[in-house]
Write an enzyme that holds these catalytic residues in place. Structure first.
Site, short mmCIF file in Angstrom:
data_model
loop_
_atom_site.label_atom_id
_atom_site.label_comp_id
_atom_site.label_asym_id
_atom_site.label_seq_id
_atom_site.Cartn_x
_atom_site.Cartn_y
_atom_site.Cartn_z
N GLN A 90 0.82 -1.21 0.00
CA GLN A 90 0.00 0.00 0.00
C GLN A 90 0.86 1.26 0.00
O GLN A 90 0.52 2.26 -0.64
CB GLN A 90 -0.93 0.02 1.22
CG GLN A 90 -1.97 -1.09 1.20
CD GLN A 90 -2.82 -1.06 -0.05
OE1 GLN A 90 -3.44 -0.04 -0.37
NE2 GLN A 90 -2.86 -2.16 -0.78
N GLU A 129 -8.96 0.91 5.79
CA GLU A 129 -9.49 0.38 4.53
C GLU A 129 -9.26 -1.13 4.46
O GLU A 129 -10.17 -1.90 4.14
CB GLU A 129 -8.79 1.09 3.37
CG GLU A 129 -9.21 0.60 2.00
CD GLU A 129 -8.39 1.25 0.89
OE1 GLU A 129 -8.82 1.17 -0.28
OE2 GLU A 129 -7.32 1.84 1.18
N HIS A 130 -8.02 -1.57 4.70
CA HIS A 130 -7.68 -2.99 4.70
C HIS A 130 -7.13 -3.37 6.07
O HIS A 130 -6.28 -2.65 6.61
CB HIS A 130 -6.60 -3.30 3.65
CG HIS A 130 -6.91 -2.80 2.28
ND1 HIS A 130 -6.37 -1.64 1.78
CD2 HIS A 130 -7.71 -3.30 1.30
CE1 HIS A 130 -6.81 -1.44 0.55
NE2 HIS A 130 -7.62 -2.44 0.23
#
Length: 455
Positions: free
Chosen positions: A259, A327-328
Site C-alpha cells: 500500500q 481500509e484494509h
C-alpha cells in the site's frame, strides 16, 4: 525511522489521535479548480470536455460525440495477451459469484392491524464508472465496479477512462468488454465526472457515479453529489496489520509496502503485541525498500504516514484497530477467528498468514472499492446494494384505516397543522374517517334491535 507508539503509555491516546488526524489529502486549491471545471462543462457541454481532454490528455475528441477514432475498445482488447485474458476471465467469474450471493429478497407482511407492509428492491437505471486509464492498467477496477452493476440489473452502464495521446491499456479494454460495457468515452478527470453528472453531447447524464480516481476526480464526485449519487469519496489507500509471534516479518513487510508504494499519501500501520516482532518487521521493510522499484515513493509514505504500535494484548490491538477503521485490515495472528469478533470497523478483513490484501484486490471476489480515511466507521465497501434501491410498499384497508388514521391525525395536529392548512393526505384521512363514522352510525340506526331480542 518509522514512528512508534506504545499503547500502555499514558500519553498514547492523545498522541495517536493527533497522528490519525494528520492531513494526507489535498488542499483547497483542488476544490477551486474542480469547481471551475464543473461550471464550465455545465455551461458549454461537449466543447468544454473536448478542450480539457486536449489540454490534459493530448487527445482530440469530437465535441458532439466525445469519441475518438484513435481509441476503440474492440481493437485494443484484441491486443490483450491470452494469459492475461484468462486471468481477467477468472477474476470476473469470482467477482460475479460473490456479488450475486449478496442479492436481497423482496419482503411483505401483514401486521396485527391488517395493514400490509413491505419493501421491494429495484436496480438503478444508469451508472457511470470511472476507471483510471492511460499508460496505467487497472482492469481490476473495471471488474470491481461494472460487474456488481451488471449483477444488480443496471440497464445502462457508462464507462469513462482517460486515454492520454490515445493510449489505453488493452487489459482495461478487454475487462470492459468482458464485463459488458457498451457505452464508453475516453475522457478523464473532473471533466469526465461533470459529463457524467450533467450530460454533454451524446452522453446522457447518469444516476450514480462510482470508481476510483485522483484527487481531482474525488473532489469532483464530492461536488456533484446530490445531483447524482456516488459510491464514496476515496482518500489515499491504507493498510493495517495486526501481527503476533507467528507472523512472518518478511511477509508483513511486503504487505505494508504493497500500500505504501501506491502513493506518498498512503498509510501503512502495524500493531504488534511483541515489540521484537515490530523490530523484525521494520528491518524487513528497510531491506525491501532498497530493491523495490517504487522504493522512493514507498519510503516517503512509510516515513511520513507509517507507524508501529505496541499493544499489551490482542483485545487492545483490536480496540486500536477499531479506532483506526482502516481500509484494509490483516489479522496475521495464530487464531484470527478468535480475534475477528472484536473487530467492528474495517473496510475489508483478511484472515491468517496466507490471505494477503493483494488477493482481495484482484481475485478473492470481494470488492476492493473500500472506505478510507476512517470512513469504515460508518460505511461499507462497494457491493450489490450500491446499485439497488429499497422501495417501501404499504396497503391499508378499511379496518386498518380506522385503526391507524386517528393517530396520524393527532400527530398532524401536534405538528401544528390545522385542518384548513393540512396537506392533501391529512385532509383525505379526515374525510375518510368522517365517512366511516357516518356509515357506522347509519348501520346502527337501521339495525332492528327489537327483532333481535324477540326471536
Amino acid at each position: 525511522m518509522v514512528r512508534r507508539f506504545f499503547a500502555s503509555n499514558d500519553a498514547f491516546h492523545g498522541e495517536f489521535a493527533q497522528f490519525l488526524e494528520q492531513e494526507r489529502g489535498t488542499g483547497d486549491d483542488v476544490a477551486t479548480i474542480v469547481a471551475g471545471i464543473l461550471k464550465d462543462v455545465q455551461a458549454r457541454g461537449g466543447e468544454a470536455v473536448a478542450e480539457y481532454t486536449a489540454r490534459f490528455d493530448g487527445l482530440q475528441l469530437d465535441p458532439s460525440t466525445l469519441t475518438s477514432d484513435n481509441v476503440n475498445l474492440h481493437s485494443l482488447a484484441a491486443q490483450c495477451p491470452a494469459d492475461l485474458r484468462e486471468a481477467i476471465d477468472f477474476a470476473h467469474d469470482r467477482i460475479a459469484a460473490y456479488h450475486a450471493a449478496q442479492r436481497p429478497e423482496d419482503h411483505s407482511f401483514t401486521d396485527s392491524a391488517g395493514i400490509e407492509l413491505g419493501w421491494r428492491w429495484t436496480a438503478l437505471e444508469s451508472v457511470g464508472v470511472y476507471v483510471p486509464g492511460g499508460r496505467a492498467s487497472y482492469p481490476s477496477s473495471v471488474l470491481m465496479n461494472v460487474v456488481p452493476a451488471k449483477i444488480a440489473g443496471v440497464e445502462r452502464i457508462v464507462m469513462v477512462a482517460p486515454a492520454p495521446q490515445g493510449e489505453l491499456s488493452p487489459a482495461v479494454a478487454y475487462a470492459a468488454l468482458k464485463a459488458g460495457v457498451e457505452e464508453f468515452y475516453p475522457i478523464g478527470g473532473a471533466q469526465a465526472v461533470a459529463a457524467l453528472a450533467y450530460g454533454t453531447a451524446n452522453l446522457a447524464p447518469v444516476d450514480k457515479i462510482v470508481g476510483p480516481g485522483n484527487a481531482f476526480v474525488a473532489e469532483a464526485k464530492r461536488q456533484v453529489f446530490g445531483r447524482v449519487g456516488i459510491d464514496t469519496i476515496a482518500g489515499p489507500s491504507e493498510i493495517l496489520v495486526i501481527a503476533d509471534h507467528t507472523a512472518n516479518p518478511d511477509w508483513i513487510a511486503a504487505d505494508l509496502l504493497s500500500q505504501a508504494e501506491h502513493d506518498p499519501s498512503s498509510q501503512s500501520i502495524l500493531i504488534v503485541v511483541d515489540q521484537t516482532v515490530g523490530d523484525s518487521v521494520e528491518k524487513a521493510v528497510e531491506s525491501q525498500l532498497k530493491t523495490l522499484p517504487t522504493g522512493e515513493r514507498a519510503r516517503e509514505s512509510w516515513t511520513h504516514n507509517g507507524a508501529i504500535v505496541v499493544a499489551p494484548d490482542l483485545p487492545t490491538a483490536a480496540s486500536i484497530a477499531n479506532r483506526i477503521a482502516a481500509e484494509h485490515l490483516e489479522l496475521c495472528v495464530e487464531d484470527p477467528d478468535a480475534l475477528l469478533p472484536l473487530i467492528r470497523h474495517a473496510g475489508a478483513v483478511f484472515l491468517g498468514h496466507y490471505t494477503p490484501e493483494a488477493l482481495g484486490d484482484y481475485v478473492t471476489g470481494s470488492n476492493h472499492v473500500l472506505p478510507t480515511s476512517r470512513a469504515a466507521r460508518f460505511s461499507s465497501g462497494l457491493g450489490l446494494y450500491d446499485f439497488l434501491k429499497r422501495m417501501s410498499v404499504q396497503r391499508v384497508g378499511p379496518q386498518g384505516f380506522a385503526a391507524i388514521a386517528p393517530a396520524a391525525l393527532r400527530l398532524a395536529e401536534a405538528e401544528r397543522l390545522p385542518v384548513a392548512e393540512m396537506p392533501e393526505l391529512e385532509r383525505w384521512v379526515l374525510h375518510r374517517l368522517w365517512e366511516l363514522d357516518t356509515m357506522i352510525r347509519e348501520k346502527i340506526e337501521a339495525f332492528d334491535f327489537h327483532a333481535l331480542f324477540t326471536q
